[in-house]
Enzyme design. Structure first.
Site, PDB file in Angstrom:
ATOM      1  N   HIS A 176       6.604  17.178   8.926  1.00 17.31           N
ATOM      2  CA  HIS A 176       7.481  16.827   7.808  1.00 17.31           C
ATOM      3  C   HIS A 176       8.840  17.514   7.944  1.00 17.31           C
ATOM      4  O   HIS A 176       9.891  16.860   7.866  1.00 17.31           O
ATOM      5  CB  HIS A 176       6.812  17.222   6.485  1.00 17.31           C
ATOM      6  CG  HIS A 176       7.685  17.014   5.287  1.00 17.31           C
ATOM      7  ND1 HIS A 176       7.741  15.820   4.594  1.00 17.31           N
ATOM      8  CD2 HIS A 176       8.560  17.854   4.651  1.00 17.31           C
ATOM      9  CE1 HIS A 176       8.604  15.931   3.604  1.00 17.31           C
ATOM     10  NE2 HIS A 176       9.112  17.155   3.608  1.00 17.31           N
ATOM     11  N   LYS A 234      19.739  10.309   5.039  1.00 18.95           N
ATOM     12  CA  LYS A 234      18.902  11.325   5.688  1.00 18.95           C
ATOM     13  C   LYS A 234      19.109  12.694   5.040  1.00 18.95           C
ATOM     14  O   LYS A 234      18.186  13.527   5.037  1.00 18.95           O
ATOM     15  CB  LYS A 234      19.240  11.396   7.188  1.00 18.95           C
ATOM     16  CG  LYS A 234      18.933  10.111   7.968  1.00 18.95           C
ATOM     17  CD  LYS A 234      17.491   9.667   7.813  1.00 18.95           C
ATOM     18  CE  LYS A 234      17.334   8.500   6.863  1.00 18.95           C
ATOM     19  NZ  LYS A 234      15.932   8.047   6.717  1.00 18.95           N
ATOM     20  N   TYR A 265       4.973   2.260  -1.059  1.00 19.53           N
ATOM     21  CA  TYR A 265       3.653   2.878  -1.196  1.00 19.53           C
ATOM     22  C   TYR A 265       3.715   4.104  -2.102  1.00 19.53           C
ATOM     23  O   TYR A 265       2.861   4.281  -2.981  1.00 19.53           O
ATOM     24  CB  TYR A 265       3.103   3.270   0.176  1.00 19.53           C
ATOM     25  CG  TYR A 265       1.959   4.253   0.076  1.00 19.53           C
ATOM     26  CD1 TYR A 265       0.689   3.822  -0.299  1.00 19.53           C
ATOM     27  CD2 TYR A 265       2.157   5.620   0.310  1.00 19.53           C
ATOM     28  CE1 TYR A 265      -0.366   4.720  -0.438  1.00 19.53           C
ATOM     29  CE2 TYR A 265       1.114   6.524   0.185  1.00 19.53           C
ATOM     30  CZ  TYR A 265      -0.141   6.066  -0.195  1.00 19.53           C
ATOM     31  OH  TYR A 265      -1.167   6.962  -0.329  1.00 19.53           O
ATOM     32  N   LYS A 283      -2.030   2.008   3.729  1.00 18.58           N
ATOM     33  CA  LYS A 283      -1.323   3.280   3.890  1.00 18.58           C
ATOM     34  C   LYS A 283      -1.213   3.677   5.362  1.00 18.58           C
ATOM     35  O   LYS A 283      -0.139   4.057   5.844  1.00 18.58           O
ATOM     36  CB  LYS A 283      -2.041   4.372   3.104  1.00 18.58           C
ATOM     37  CG  LYS A 283      -1.441   5.762   3.302  1.00 18.58           C
ATOM     38  CD  LYS A 283      -2.245   6.815   2.572  1.00 18.58           C
ATOM     39  CE  LYS A 283      -1.677   8.210   2.825  1.00 18.58           C
ATOM     40  NZ  LYS A 283      -2.478   9.265   2.142  1.00 18.58           N
ATOM     41  N   LYS A 292       3.309  21.989  -3.850  1.00 22.44           N
ATOM     42  CA  LYS A 292       2.501  21.185  -2.931  1.00 22.44           C
ATOM     43  C   LYS A 292       2.774  21.667  -1.503  1.00 22.44           C
ATOM     44  O   LYS A 292       3.256  20.918  -0.645  1.00 22.44           O
ATOM     45  CB  LYS A 292       2.862  19.709  -3.072  1.00 22.44           C
ATOM     46  CG  LYS A 292       2.655  19.134  -4.467  1.00 22.44           C
ATOM     47  CD  LYS A 292       1.191  18.954  -4.797  1.00 22.44           C
ATOM     48  CE  LYS A 292       0.995  18.257  -6.130  1.00 22.44           C
ATOM     49  NZ  LYS A 292      -0.434  18.048  -6.465  1.00 22.44           N
ATOM     50  N   GLN A 338       1.717  19.911   1.848  1.00 25.25           N
ATOM     51  CA  GLN A 338       2.455  18.735   2.304  1.00 25.25           C
ATOM     52  C   GLN A 338       3.680  19.102   3.151  1.00 25.25           C
ATOM     53  O   GLN A 338       4.292  18.229   3.760  1.00 25.25           O
ATOM     54  CB  GLN A 338       2.887  17.893   1.100  1.00 25.25           C
ATOM     55  CG  GLN A 338       1.711  17.265   0.362  1.00 25.25           C
ATOM     56  CD  GLN A 338       2.154  16.447  -0.835  1.00 25.25           C
ATOM     57  OE1 GLN A 338       2.656  16.980  -1.819  1.00 25.25           O
ATOM     58  NE2 GLN A 338       1.978  15.138  -0.769  1.00 25.25           N
ATOM     59  N   HIS A 357      10.789  16.503  11.264  1.00 26.40           N
ATOM     60  CA  HIS A 357      11.321  15.147  11.155  1.00 26.40           C
ATOM     61  C   HIS A 357      12.559  15.109  10.265  1.00 26.40           C
ATOM     62  O   HIS A 357      13.586  14.510  10.622  1.00 26.40           O
ATOM     63  CB  HIS A 357      10.232  14.222  10.594  1.00 26.40           C
ATOM     64  CG  HIS A 357      10.674  12.816  10.376  1.00 26.40           C
ATOM     65  ND1 HIS A 357      11.010  12.329   9.134  1.00 26.40           N
ATOM     66  CD2 HIS A 357      10.853  11.778  11.240  1.00 26.40           C
ATOM     67  CE1 HIS A 357      11.371  11.070   9.248  1.00 26.40           C
ATOM     68  NE2 HIS A 357      11.288  10.703  10.495  1.00 26.40           N
ATOM     69  N   ARG A 371       6.798  21.583  -7.011  1.00 27.25           N
ATOM     70  CA  ARG A 371       5.473  21.184  -7.495  1.00 27.25           C
ATOM     71  C   ARG A 371       4.361  22.035  -6.869  1.00 27.25           C
ATOM     72  O   ARG A 371       3.193  21.804  -7.128  1.00 27.25           O
ATOM     73  CB  ARG A 371       5.230  19.708  -7.182  1.00 27.25           C
ATOM     74  CG  ARG A 371       6.209  18.746  -7.834  1.00 27.25           C
ATOM     75  CD  ARG A 371       5.844  17.312  -7.531  1.00 27.25           C
ATOM     76  NE  ARG A 371       4.622  16.927  -8.252  1.00 27.25           N
ATOM     77  CZ  ARG A 371       3.829  15.934  -7.862  1.00 27.25           C
ATOM     78  NH1 ARG A 371       4.103  15.253  -6.747  1.00 27.25           N
ATOM     79  NH2 ARG A 371       2.759  15.638  -8.557  1.00 27.25           N
ATOM     80  N   GLN A 381       5.644   3.151  12.129  1.00 25.08           N
ATOM     81  CA  GLN A 381       6.548   4.204  12.596  1.00 25.08           C
ATOM     82  C   GLN A 381       6.449   4.385  14.106  1.00 25.08           C
ATOM     83  O   GLN A 381       7.461   4.568  14.792  1.00 25.08           O
ATOM     84  CB  GLN A 381       6.222   5.512  11.872  1.00 25.08           C
ATOM     85  CG  GLN A 381       6.651   5.522  10.418  1.00 25.08           C
ATOM     86  CD  GLN A 381       6.192   6.764   9.687  1.00 25.08           C
ATOM     87  OE1 GLN A 381       5.056   7.192   9.830  1.00 25.08           O
ATOM     88  NE2 GLN A 381       7.068   7.348   8.891  1.00 25.08           N
TER      89      GLN A 381
END
Length: 266
Positions: A134, A111, A175, A192, A126, A129, A137, A124, A199
């Protein structure tokens, strides 16, 4: 009552979990980099590609989670360990206690490794995202490992949850690896959305197991664990349902409401 609830259960812990400070330092450094330092460093710079790193990282995660699944299933179903009707941490003098500690630490360290994913997003550029789900979690899963190991003990009721979670992450990183090979393959992966469904199923399973234990008068769980499961699991469930709705249901509704092309071609 509070002192009893916050008394460490197992004196044998990794150095990183011997006190809360290493975890607090890692979590605070993570948040500062993701929201402040990282974007500042990348300002005016081109985003890094990191494609080779991402591919090897995903392969590593698949193998790491496969290891957890194999040894976790061996521990849970083959060895003489838990009573599956009342899953509690093994006594400190149990012959498989070190195995239980090893498996718990193997999961907990992963984790911490997961936090590197957000660092890659920053490098990157991004930023889209890096959603609330995210970050929340990742922080909860990595940060709570200290409290779980300290006040619940290694293993116990959270052991099957970690095992199921490793299965989910095995599918997820498979994936990610396949989608990183090329764009055409990414678009052809039809399963996907089912990763999110799996989950959600894991949250339902752990709540069923937990509630069953709570209803058994002969099976008690540490008070800290009761509060943890009672708050974190419903929170994750709500957030993942919201993610699934916005990602897979809402776009379909918007598409269905779009007017058909009725242009007169005569």
């Amino acid at each position: 009552m509070l002192a009893e609830m916050l008394t460490p259960v197992d004196p044998v812990r990794l150095a990183i979990y011997a006190s809360p400070w290493p975890t607090l330092l890692i979590m605070s450094s993570y948040l500062v980099f993701v929201f402040k330092l990282g974007p500042k460093l990348m300002e005016g710079r081109k985003p890094f590609e990191l494609r080779t790193f991402i591919k090897f990282y995903n392969i590593g995660q698949v193998l790491y989670n496969a290891t957890i699944i194999y040894y976790g299933a061996h521990f849970l179903f083959y060895l003489d360990t838990y009573d599956l009707k009342c899953i509690k941490p093994l006594p400190l003098d149990h012959r498989h206690k070190d195995y239980e500690r090893w498996m718990t630490n193997l999961y907990a360290i992963n984790k911490m490794i997961d936090l590197s994913e957000t660092v890659v997003f920053v490098l990157r550029k991004k930023y889209k995202q890096i959603s609330f789900l995210h970050v929340f979690h990742h922080v909860i899963m990595a940060g709570m490992c200290y409290f779980i190991i300290t006040f619940n003990g290694h293993g116990g009721i959270l052991f099957p949850f970690c095992l199921i979670n490793a299965v989910v992450h095995g599918f997820m990183y498979t994936y990610y690896y396949l989608s990183s090979l090329n764009e055409a393959l990414q678009k052809s992966i039809w399963w996907k959305k089912y990763i999110t469904i799996i989950q959600l199923l894991q949250f339902m399973i752990i709540m069923v197991i937990f509630l069953r234990m709570m209803m058994d008068p002969n099976c008690s769980t540490p008070p800290f664990t009761n509060y943890l499961v009672g708050i974190i699991i419903p929170s994750f469930t709500i957030l993942f349902i919201n993610f699934f709705y916005k990602s897979y249901i809402l776009p379909g509704k918007k598409h269905a409401k779009q007017p058909q092309n009725t242009e007169n071609k005569n």
